[in-house]
Design a protein around this motif. Structure first.
Motif, mmCIF file in Angstrom:
data_model
loop_
_atom_site.group_PDB
_atom_site.id
_atom_site.type_symbol
_atom_site.label_atom_id
_atom_site.label_comp_id
_atom_site.label_asym_id
_atom_site.label_seq_id
_atom_site.Cartn_x
_atom_site.Cartn_y
_atom_site.Cartn_z
ATOM 1 N N SER A 5 -5.053 -2.109 7.990
ATOM 2 C CA SER A 5 -3.931 -2.864 8.240
ATOM 3 C C SER A 5 -2.758 -2.169 8.126
ATOM 4 N N ALA A 6 -1.813 -2.206 9.182
ATOM 5 C CA ALA A 6 -0.748 -1.523 9.228
ATOM 6 C C ALA A 6 0.225 -1.789 8.034
ATOM 7 N N CYS A 7 0.305 -3.005 7.908
ATOM 8 C CA CYS A 7 1.456 -3.319 6.821
ATOM 9 C C CYS A 7 1.080 -2.717 5.412
ATOM 10 N N LEU A 8 -0.255 -2.356 5.119
ATOM 11 C CA LEU A 8 -0.676 -1.789 3.989
ATOM 12 C C LEU A 8 -0.196 -0.459 3.963
ATOM 13 N N LEU A 9 0.129 0.292 5.071
ATOM 14 C CA LEU A 9 0.681 1.413 4.908
ATOM 15 C C LEU A 9 2.391 1.479 5.302
ATOM 16 N N ASN A 10 2.948 0.383 4.845
ATOM 17 C CA ASN A 10 3.976 -0.042 5.000
ATOM 18 C C ASN A 10 4.824 -0.071 6.416
ATOM 19 N N HIS A 11 4.042 -0.058 7.514
ATOM 20 C CA HIS A 11 4.662 -0.205 8.858
ATOM 21 C C HIS A 11 5.302 -1.709 8.781
ATOM 22 N N PRO A 12 6.384 -1.720 9.320
ATOM 23 C CA PRO A 12 7.118 -3.064 9.437
ATOM 24 C C PRO A 12 6.600 -4.002 10.493
ATOM 25 N N VAL A 13 5.444 -4.505 10.220
ATOM 26 C CA VAL A 13 4.582 -5.492 11.044
ATOM 27 C C VAL A 13 4.458 -6.898 10.765
ATOM 28 N N ARG A 14 4.847 -7.117 9.500
ATOM 29 C CA ARG A 14 4.641 -8.225 8.841
ATOM 30 C C ARG A 14 5.225 -9.306 9.422
ATOM 31 N N TYR A 15 4.992 -10.655 9.182
ATOM 32 C CA TYR A 15 5.925 -11.698 10.040
ATOM 33 C C TYR A 15 7.158 -11.573 9.575
ATOM 34 N N LYS A 16 7.497 -11.229 8.236
ATOM 35 C CA LYS A 16 9.005 -11.354 8.001
ATOM 36 C C LYS A 16 9.477 -10.013 8.472
ATOM 37 N N GLY A 17 8.809 -9.047 9.187
ATOM 38 C CA GLY A 17 9.486 -8.069 9.658
ATOM 39 C C GLY A 17 9.588 -6.619 8.504
ATOM 40 N N ASP A 18 8.486 -6.989 7.628
ATOM 41 C CA ASP A 18 8.504 -5.759 6.609
ATOM 42 C C ASP A 18 7.274 -5.173 6.635
ATOM 43 N N GLY A 19 6.998 -4.435 5.703
ATOM 44 C CA GLY A 19 5.668 -4.014 5.324
ATOM 45 C C GLY A 19 4.988 -4.518 3.914
ATOM 46 N N ASN A 20 3.944 -4.101 3.803
ATOM 47 C CA ASN A 20 3.378 -4.501 2.515
ATOM 48 C C ASN A 20 2.568 -3.538 1.813
ATOM 49 N N PRO A 21 3.377 -2.586 1.387
ATOM 50 C CA PRO A 21 2.580 -1.204 0.847
ATOM 51 C C PRO A 21 1.438 -1.455 -0.249
ATOM 52 N N CYS A 22 0.392 -0.866 -0.001
ATOM 53 C CA CYS A 22 -0.649 -0.778 -1.186
ATOM 54 C C CYS A 22 -0.415 0.536 -1.570
ATOM 55 N N PRO A 23 0.078 0.665 -2.994
ATOM 56 C CA PRO A 23 0.261 1.920 -3.609
ATOM 57 C C PRO A 23 -0.772 2.745 -3.372
ATOM 58 N N LEU A 24 -2.020 2.631 -3.913
ATOM 59 C CA LEU A 24 -3.065 3.391 -3.740
ATOM 60 C C LEU A 24 -3.403 4.068 -2.144
ATOM 61 N N LEU A 25 -3.118 3.189 -1.128
ATOM 62 C CA LEU A 25 -3.367 3.516 0.139
ATOM 63 C C LEU A 25 -1.992 4.626 0.174
ATOM 64 N N MET A 26 -1.079 4.277 0.048
ATOM 65 C CA MET A 26 0.394 5.006 0.400
ATOM 66 C C MET A 26 0.273 6.361 -0.132
ATOM 67 N N GLN A 27 -0.655 6.664 -1.083
ATOM 68 C CA GLN A 27 -1.100 8.152 -1.718
ATOM 69 C C GLN A 27 -2.000 8.665 -0.596
ATOM 70 N N TYR A 28 -2.384 8.212 0.516
ATOM 71 C CA TYR A 28 -3.337 8.835 1.554
ATOM 72 C C TYR A 28 -2.787 8.566 2.904
#
Length: 158
Positions: A5-28
Motif C-alpha cells: 500500500s503506497a500510504c505505508l511507504l509515506n506516499h501522500p495518497v490517503r483520503y486525508k492527503g497524507d501518508g501513513n508510514p510504517c517505520p519498518l517498511l520505511m527502512q526498506y
C-alpha cells in the motif's frame, strides 16, 4: 517483488492527503522489491477525498454485488474502488507478485478488519475490496501490523 500500500511507504495518497508510514517498511523504502500502489487513487479518486466505508458487508460482498462503498457525503464510490482493485490485480499478475503488504482497516486494503459502514469508528472482521480480490486470486496478504523485521527480510529474500 512485493506489492505495498503506497500510504505505508509515506506516499501522500490517503483520503486525508497524507501518508501513513510504517517505520519498518520505511527502512526498506528504496528496495526495488517493493512496489507501491494505491488502488483508490488508481481507481480515479482524488487526494484528499471524503472517507469511504463498505456498507452491507465486506470486500467479498462488494464483488458479489451485495455491498457498496459509500463516502461520508453519501456518494457511491463502489465503481472507483473496484476499478482500482482490478488494476492492482493486473499489476500483480503482470509482475508475478504473490505477496502484498496492505494497510489494515482500509476499505480497500484491510485484510483482517474494516470499518462497518456507519462512520462511527466501529470495526468489523473482514477484508477490504482490493484485499478480497487479491486473496481470491491466491495472493498472500499481510497487514502492516503483521510485520516483523524477520518476516519482512524473509519476504524480501523470496
Amino acid at each position: 517483488m512485493i506489492l505495498v500500500s503506497a500510504c505505508l511507504l509515506n506516499h501522500p495518497v490517503r483520503y486525508k492527503g497524507d501518508g501513513n508510514p510504517c517505520p519498518l517498511l520505511m527502512q526498506y523504502a528504496d528496495s526495488p522489491k517493493l512496489l507501491a500502489f494505491c488502488p483508490e487513487c488508481a481507481g480515479g479518486l482524488p487526494t484528499p477525498r471524503p472517507p469511504a466505508e463498505i456498507r452491507g458487508g465486506t470486500g467479498a460482498e462488494i464483488w458479489s454485488g451485495q455491498a457498496t462503498l459509500i463516502n461520508n457525503q453519501g456518494v457511491d464510490v463502489t465503481a472507483e474502488f473496484k476499478s482500482g482493485a482490478e488494476q492492482c490485480l493486473e499489476l500483480c499478475q503482470k509482475h508475478h507478485i504473490t505477496t502484498a503488504i496492505l494497510k489494515q482497516r482500509s476499505p480497500s486494503c484491510g485484510s483482517k478488519e474494516i470499518y462497518d459502514g456507519t462512520f462511527s469508528g466501529t470495526r468489523t472482521p473482514g477484508m477490504g475490496t482490493t484485499a478480497a480480490l487479491l486473496a481470491a486470486h491466491g495472493i498472500t496478504i499481510y497487514g502492516e501490523e503483521d510485520l516483523t523485521e524477520e518476516l519482512l527480510k524473509k519476504l524480501l529474500e523470496e
